[in-house]
Design a protein around this motif. Structure first.
Motif, PDB file in Angstrom:
ATOM      1  N   SER A 163       0.838  -1.192   0.000  1.00  0.00           N
ATOM      2  CA  SER A 163       0.000   0.000   0.000  1.00  0.00           C
ATOM      3  C   SER A 163       0.873   1.241   0.000  1.00  0.00           C
ATOM      4  O   SER A 163       0.388   2.343   0.066  1.00  0.00           O
ATOM      5  CB  SER A 163      -0.924  -0.008   1.220  1.00  0.00           C
ATOM      6  N   THR A 192      -1.489   4.181  -0.803  1.00  0.00           N
ATOM      7  CA  THR A 192      -2.786   3.820  -1.367  1.00  0.00           C
ATOM      8  C   THR A 192      -3.827   3.841  -0.262  1.00  0.00           C
ATOM      9  O   THR A 192      -3.567   3.397   0.851  1.00  0.00           O
ATOM     10  CB  THR A 192      -2.720   2.412  -1.996  1.00  0.00           C
ATOM     11  N   GLY A 209      -6.590   2.776   2.109  1.00  0.00           N
ATOM     12  CA  GLY A 209      -6.979   1.474   2.633  1.00  0.00           C
ATOM     13  C   GLY A 209      -8.482   1.264   2.557  1.00  0.00           C
ATOM     14  O   GLY A 209      -9.247   2.149   2.167  1.00  0.00           O
ATOM     15  N   ALA A 210      -8.904   0.088   2.960  1.00  0.00           N
ATOM     16  CA  ALA A 210     -10.321  -0.289   2.899  1.00  0.00           C
ATOM     17  C   ALA A 210     -11.201   0.634   3.733  1.00  0.00           C
ATOM     18  O   ALA A 210     -12.361   0.853   3.408  1.00  0.00           O
ATOM     19  CB  ALA A 210     -10.486  -1.735   3.360  1.00  0.00           C
ATOM     20  N   ARG A 211     -10.667   1.186   4.822  1.00  0.00           N
ATOM     21  CA  ARG A 211     -11.443   2.092   5.682  1.00  0.00           C
ATOM     22  C   ARG A 211     -11.379   3.548   5.210  1.00  0.00           C
ATOM     23  O   ARG A 211     -11.887   4.442   5.870  1.00  0.00           O
ATOM     24  CB  ARG A 211     -10.945   2.005   7.131  1.00  0.00           C
TER      25      ARG A 211
END
Length: 188
Positions: A60, A72, A74-76
């Protein structure tokens, strides 16, 4: 002799521009580079191996040329990265809403900052309410090849903060930081 020097100068200039072309437009670079390569015919469909990609291991954080790092999202929806505070590795989250770099007492001990209970004399507003905090000066804060010395930080009690937040006391010391297309670019 002049022709040789001119040819050498042009060759060196072209070689030096390769990383810049790649960084500015990777697709163009690949198209130019593939023009001189012979094409290999693909194996029949049943003989081709199936590529397996473990998304959990994809980086990431990309180290770009020079003193640049790309994070990058993140999912959150946060930008996380591997930082070094006073030379010790920590995972931290970029927080443009935080005035200072912020972390808890346990992290302070891990990175070599010694505090006494009397140091927690500042009352600050956090997303979780009012908390007591201590002031700290970091020797260095690094990510990739980016290094900033003498960064102002705040240390909160363990119960007041779980994550390490990289705030504006670090970000304002960079030449540039920007968010674009789900990535954050940090540049020094």
């Amino acid at each position: 002799m002049t022709r040789k020097l001119l040819a050498l100068s042009v060759s060196v200039g072209l070689a030096a521009s390769v990383p810049l072309v790649y960084q500015a437009n990777p697709a163009l670079f690949h198209n130019l580079a593939s023009g001189g390569l012979t094409q290999i015919t693909a194996a029949p469909e049943e003989e081709r191996p199936i590529p397996v990609v473990n998304l959990a291991t994809l980086p990431s954080q990309k180290q770009l040329t020079g003193r640049r790092v790309e994070l990058t999202m993140g999912a959150r929806g946060h930008f996380m990265g591997d930082f070094r505070i006073n030379g010790r590795r920590v995972e931290a989250m970029i927080d443009t809403g935080a005035t200072l770099v912020a972390f808890n007492e346990s992290t302070a001990r891990k990175v070599g900052i010694k505090l006494s209970p009397d140091d927690f004399r500042y009352r600050i507003e956090t997303a979780n309410g009012v908390a007591l905090a201590a002031s700290a000066d970091l020797e260095s804060l690094e990510i990739g090849r980016i290094r900033v010395e003498g960064v102002k930080a705040v240390v909160l009690q363990d119960r007041a903060l779980n994550d390490i937040l990289i705030g504006m006391s670090f970000l304002n010391r960079l030449d540039k930081f920007k968010v674009e297309n789900g990535s954050m670019l940090l540049e020094q």
